[in-house]
Design a protein around this motif. Sequence first.
Motif, PDB file in Angstrom:
ATOM      1  N   ALA A 147       0.831  -1.207   0.000  1.00  0.00           N
ATOM      2  CA  ALA A 147       0.000   0.000   0.000  1.00  0.00           C
ATOM      3  C   ALA A 147       0.866   1.259   0.000  1.00  0.00           C
ATOM      4  CB  ALA A 147      -0.932  -0.011   1.206  1.00  0.00           C
ATOM      5  N   GLY A 148       1.991   1.191   0.708  1.00  0.00           N
ATOM      6  CA  GLY A 148       2.896   2.333   0.745  1.00  0.00           C
ATOM      7  C   GLY A 148       3.498   2.625  -0.614  1.00  0.00           C
ATOM      8  N   ARG A 149       3.928   1.581  -1.307  1.00  0.00           N
ATOM      9  CA  ARG A 149       4.491   1.782  -2.648  1.00  0.00           C
ATOM     10  C   ARG A 149       3.424   2.329  -3.604  1.00  0.00           C
ATOM     11  NH1 ARG A 149       7.648  -3.289  -1.710  1.00  0.00           N
ATOM     12  NH2 ARG A 149       9.861  -2.697  -1.647  1.00  0.00           N
ATOM     13  N   ALA A 150       2.191   1.838  -3.478  1.00  0.00           N
ATOM     14  CA  ALA A 150       1.114   2.340  -4.338  1.00  0.00           C
ATOM     15  C   ALA A 150       0.838   3.812  -4.055  1.00  0.00           C
ATOM     16  CB  ALA A 150      -0.149   1.502  -4.121  1.00  0.00           C
ATOM     17  N   GLN A 151       0.867   4.202  -2.780  1.00  0.00           N
ATOM     18  CA  GLN A 151       0.649   5.607  -2.428  1.00  0.00           C
ATOM     19  C   GLN A 151       1.786   6.477  -2.965  1.00  0.00           C
ATOM     20  OE1 GLN A 151      -1.852   7.144  -1.229  1.00  0.00           O
ATOM     21  NE2 GLN A 151      -1.038   9.135  -0.593  1.00  0.00           N
ATOM     22  N   ALA A 152       3.022   5.986  -2.845  1.00  0.00           N
ATOM     23  CA  ALA A 152       4.173   6.756  -3.328  1.00  0.00           C
ATOM     24  C   ALA A 152       4.084   6.997  -4.830  1.00  0.00           C
ATOM     25  CB  ALA A 152       5.469   6.030  -2.980  1.00  0.00           C
ATOM     26  N   ALA A 153       3.482   6.055  -5.557  1.00  0.00           N
ATOM     27  CA  ALA A 153       3.359   6.209  -7.014  1.00  0.00           C
ATOM     28  C   ALA A 153       2.429   7.346  -7.394  1.00  0.00           C
ATOM     29  CB  ALA A 153       2.871   4.899  -7.633  1.00  0.00           C
ATOM     30  N   THR A 154       1.594   7.823  -6.454  1.00  0.00           N
ATOM     31  CA  THR A 154       0.666   8.931  -6.744  1.00  0.00           C
ATOM     32  C   THR A 154       1.301  10.297  -6.522  1.00  0.00           C
ATOM     33  OG1 THR A 154      -0.244   9.116  -4.482  1.00  0.00           O
ATOM     34  CG2 THR A 154      -1.225   7.451  -5.935  1.00  0.00           C
ATOM     35  N   TRP A 155       2.480  10.331  -5.907  1.00  0.00           N
ATOM     36  CA  TRP A 155       3.102  11.618  -5.603  1.00  0.00           C
ATOM     37  C   TRP A 155       3.668  12.254  -6.875  1.00  0.00           C
ATOM     38  CZ3 TRP A 155       6.409   9.079  -1.236  1.00  0.00           C
ATOM     39  CH2 TRP A 155       5.588   8.805  -0.134  1.00  0.00           C
ATOM     40  N   PRO A 156       3.774  13.583  -6.903  1.00  0.00           N
ATOM     41  CA  PRO A 156       4.373  14.224  -8.078  1.00  0.00           C
ATOM     42  C   PRO A 156       5.831  13.842  -8.232  1.00  0.00           C
ATOM     43  CG  PRO A 156       4.091  15.805  -6.279  1.00  0.00           C
ATOM     44  CD  PRO A 156       3.373  14.557  -5.868  1.00  0.00           C
ATOM     45  N   SER A 157       6.271  13.778  -9.490  1.00  0.00           N
ATOM     46  CA  SER A 157       7.668  13.474  -9.774  1.00  0.00           C
ATOM     47  C   SER A 157       8.507  14.753  -9.653  1.00  0.00           C
ATOM     48  CB  SER A 157       7.800  12.914 -11.188  1.00  0.00           C
ATOM     49  OG  SER A 157       7.474  13.920 -12.142  1.00  0.00           O
ATOM     50  N   GLU A 158       9.822  14.582  -9.736  1.00  0.00           N
ATOM     51  CA  GLU A 158      10.699  15.759  -9.744  1.00  0.00           C
ATOM     52  C   GLU A 158      10.387  16.654 -10.940  1.00  0.00           C
ATOM     53  OE1 GLU A 158      14.957  15.173  -8.482  1.00  0.00           O
ATOM     54  OE2 GLU A 158      14.382  13.066  -8.760  1.00  0.00           O
ATOM     55  N   ASP A 159      10.115  16.057 -12.098  1.00  0.00           N
ATOM     56  CA  ASP A 159       9.768  16.856 -13.281  1.00  0.00           C
ATOM     57  C   ASP A 159       8.473  17.632 -13.050  1.00  0.00           C
ATOM     58  OD1 ASP A 159      11.963  16.196 -14.752  1.00  0.00           O
ATOM     59  OD2 ASP A 159      10.976  14.636 -15.937  1.00  0.00           O
ATOM     60  N   ASP A 160       7.494  17.012 -12.408  1.00  0.00           N
ATOM     61  CA  ASP A 160       6.242  17.698 -12.100  1.00  0.00           C
ATOM     62  C   ASP A 160       6.498  18.904 -11.211  1.00  0.00           C
ATOM     63  OD1 ASP A 160       4.781  15.758 -13.482  1.00  0.00           O
ATOM     64  OD2 ASP A 160       4.416  14.555 -11.688  1.00  0.00           O
ATOM     65  N   THR A 161       7.341  18.720 -10.204  1.00  0.00           N
ATOM     66  CA  THR A 161       7.647  19.804  -9.272  1.00  0.00           C
ATOM     67  C   THR A 161       8.341  20.956  -9.983  1.00  0.00           C
ATOM     68  OG1 THR A 161       7.826  18.267  -7.415  1.00  0.00           O
ATOM     69  CG2 THR A 161       8.909  20.390  -7.172  1.00  0.00           C
ATOM     70  N   VAL A 162       9.338  20.637 -10.806  1.00  0.00           N
ATOM     71  CA  VAL A 162      10.057  21.677 -11.545  1.00  0.00           C
ATOM     72  C   VAL A 162       9.105  22.422 -12.485  1.00  0.00           C
ATOM     73  CG1 VAL A 162      11.865  22.119 -13.247  1.00  0.00           C
ATOM     74  CG2 VAL A 162      12.284  20.518 -11.378  1.00  0.00           C
ATOM     75  N   ALA A 163       8.236  21.687 -13.164  1.00  0.00           N
ATOM     76  CA  ALA A 163       7.296  22.310 -14.094  1.00  0.00           C
ATOM     77  C   ALA A 163       6.351  23.258 -13.366  1.00  0.00           C
ATOM     78  CB  ALA A 163       6.501  21.237 -14.832  1.00  0.00           C
ATOM     79  N   GLN A 164       5.879  22.869 -12.185  1.00  0.00           N
ATOM     80  CA  GLN A 164       4.976  23.744 -11.440  1.00  0.00           C
ATOM     81  C   GLN A 164       5.687  25.019 -10.999  1.00  0.00           C
ATOM     82  OE1 GLN A 164       3.378  22.199  -7.760  1.00  0.00           O
ATOM     83  NE2 GLN A 164       1.812  23.785  -7.631  1.00  0.00           N
ATOM     84  N   VAL A 165       6.905  24.858 -10.481  1.00  0.00           N
ATOM     85  CA  VAL A 165       7.654  26.034 -10.028  1.00  0.00           C
ATOM     86  C   VAL A 165       7.963  26.955 -11.204  1.00  0.00           C
ATOM     87  CG1 VAL A 165       9.891  26.764  -9.105  1.00  0.00           C
ATOM     88  CG2 VAL A 165       8.613  24.924  -7.989  1.00  0.00           C
ATOM     89  N   LEU A 166       8.370  26.399 -12.331  1.00  0.00           N
ATOM     90  CA  LEU A 166       8.687  27.220 -13.495  1.00  0.00           C
ATOM     91  C   LEU A 166       7.453  27.947 -14.010  1.00  0.00           C
ATOM     92  CD1 LEU A 166      10.931  28.106 -15.361  1.00  0.00           C
ATOM     93  CD2 LEU A 166      10.507  26.083 -16.770  1.00  0.00           C
ATOM     94  N   SER A 167       6.285  27.311 -13.918  1.00  0.00           N
ATOM     95  CA  SER A 167       5.063  27.987 -14.359  1.00  0.00           C
ATOM     96  C   SER A 167       4.753  29.181 -13.459  1.00  0.00           C
ATOM     97  CB  SER A 167       3.882  27.008 -14.369  1.00  0.00           C
ATOM     98  OG  SER A 167       3.460  26.671 -13.058  1.00  0.00           O
ATOM     99  N   VAL A 168       5.072  29.058 -12.157  1.00  0.00           N
ATOM    100  CA  VAL A 168       4.896  30.200 -11.245  1.00  0.00           C
ATOM    101  C   VAL A 168       5.847  31.326 -11.624  1.00  0.00           C
ATOM    102  CG1 VAL A 168       5.153  30.972  -8.849  1.00  0.00           C
ATOM    103  CG2 VAL A 168       4.029  28.786  -9.340  1.00  0.00           C
ATOM    104  N   TYR A 169       7.110  30.994 -11.908  1.00  0.00           N
ATOM    105  CA  TYR A 169       8.065  32.023 -12.329  1.00  0.00           C
ATOM    106  C   TYR A 169       7.584  32.722 -13.606  1.00  0.00           C
ATOM    107  CZ  TYR A 169      11.513  29.613  -9.290  1.00  0.00           C
ATOM    108  OH  TYR A 169      12.188  29.036  -8.247  1.00  0.00           O
ATOM    109  N   ASP A 170       7.149  31.939 -14.592  1.00  0.00           N
ATOM    110  CA  ASP A 170       6.685  32.519 -15.859  1.00  0.00           C
ATOM    111  C   ASP A 170       5.494  33.445 -15.636  1.00  0.00           C
ATOM    112  OD1 ASP A 170       8.634  31.193 -17.293  1.00  0.00           O
ATOM    113  OD2 ASP A 170       7.336  29.530 -17.891  1.00  0.00           O
ATOM    114  N   GLU A 171       4.605  33.038 -14.748  1.00  0.00           N
ATOM    115  CA  GLU A 171       3.437  33.867 -14.440  1.00  0.00           C
ATOM    116  C   GLU A 171       3.858  35.198 -13.822  1.00  0.00           C
ATOM    117  OE1 GLU A 171      -0.172  33.734 -11.199  1.00  0.00           O
ATOM    118  OE2 GLU A 171       0.496  31.819 -12.057  1.00  0.00           O
TER     119      GLU A 171
END
Length: 371
Positions: free
Chosen positions: A340-364
């Motif tokens: 169950a722990g591994r399945a939950q971890a698979a739902t977390w954002p990836s490093e690429d997701d995190t970088v993309a979100q932060v960069l979208s804030v900078y662009d905004e």
Amino acid sequence: MSSSPVSAPVPAQPYGPPPLRTVQVLGGAGAGSSAHVRSLATGLAARGVRVTVCAPAEAEGEYDFTGAGAQFAPDAVSALRAACAGADVVHAHGVRAGMRAALALRGHRAPLVVSWHGEAPAARGALGRLGRLLERHVARAAAVVLGASSDQVDLARLRGARDARLAPVAVPAGPEAAADDAGKARAELGAVERPLLIAVGSLVPHRGYSLLLDAAREWRTLDPLPLLVIAGEGPLRAELSRRIEAEGLPVRLLGRRRDAAQLLAAADVAVLSSRWEARALLAQEALRAGVPLVATAVGGVPELVGEGAVLVPYGDPGALAGAVAGLLADPERRAGLAAAGRAQAATWPSEDDTVAQVLSVYDELMERSRR
């Protein structure tokens, strides 16, 4: 026949806007925030962003921000002001780093982004009042506050943030430990034929280690007797050591360990006893590694782990001790919790997701400034 003069070649003009320049400000060398900034610097630099990291020298020595493609500047006031003077966006990690960045930005127009992750709510009394004043100043100075958990976002809004958003922090996944490594770790710790429990984190009050020792006192009745190891260093070491010796508790303080991930993989159960956490590093690493986790239901922990861990109320050592003992007695439940722990971890954002979100804030923010 006269020849016409040959003109000097005109340098080629670059196309498009100049690269975005960002300064990442770290207030300390904490494992979670430092690993996040290293990951962020790697992803941003790969996307053409010019990144400068202002942090303590020991953080550069351990996390190698320059190796990630960033420039490094020490966290001295003069170096921070110079770095911020040439930045398009300044991103501080933590409230104290946010305060230092806000002061460094006086007289400059670069917007300030502040990530709140890993800091406990302000305490009571005079120190608590000072902490809340600091939170209010930083929340109001920031163009955007990024909260690692929903309760962090709510707190930022309560403190007066103009724009507070949920931005879960992805911590880089380390290499999986080999079975031989786990066996060696258990042998080193003296837990070959007894259960091994592990807690990881600095020895500070909000980690709840006093509560954890209360639980360890109850584990003395178990057979075989489990061994609890705590990997971390901090101001409570002497106090905890005295209590472990005086009460004969089956606990070892390991100090700061660079192989904490390998030790975790060797454990039967991981224990998180904190009074407060946002996205606890131990919880993330335990679930990814498939190590059953017992944790206090505080802060962002329930949101983070979902059904992938056993949650107990903070301040109840009996509930904590009982949850751990129950898992040690039930191998099938431990196996189910690991899956169950591994399945939950698979739902977390990836490093690429995190970088993309932060960069979208900078662009905004850059778009806002252009308007």
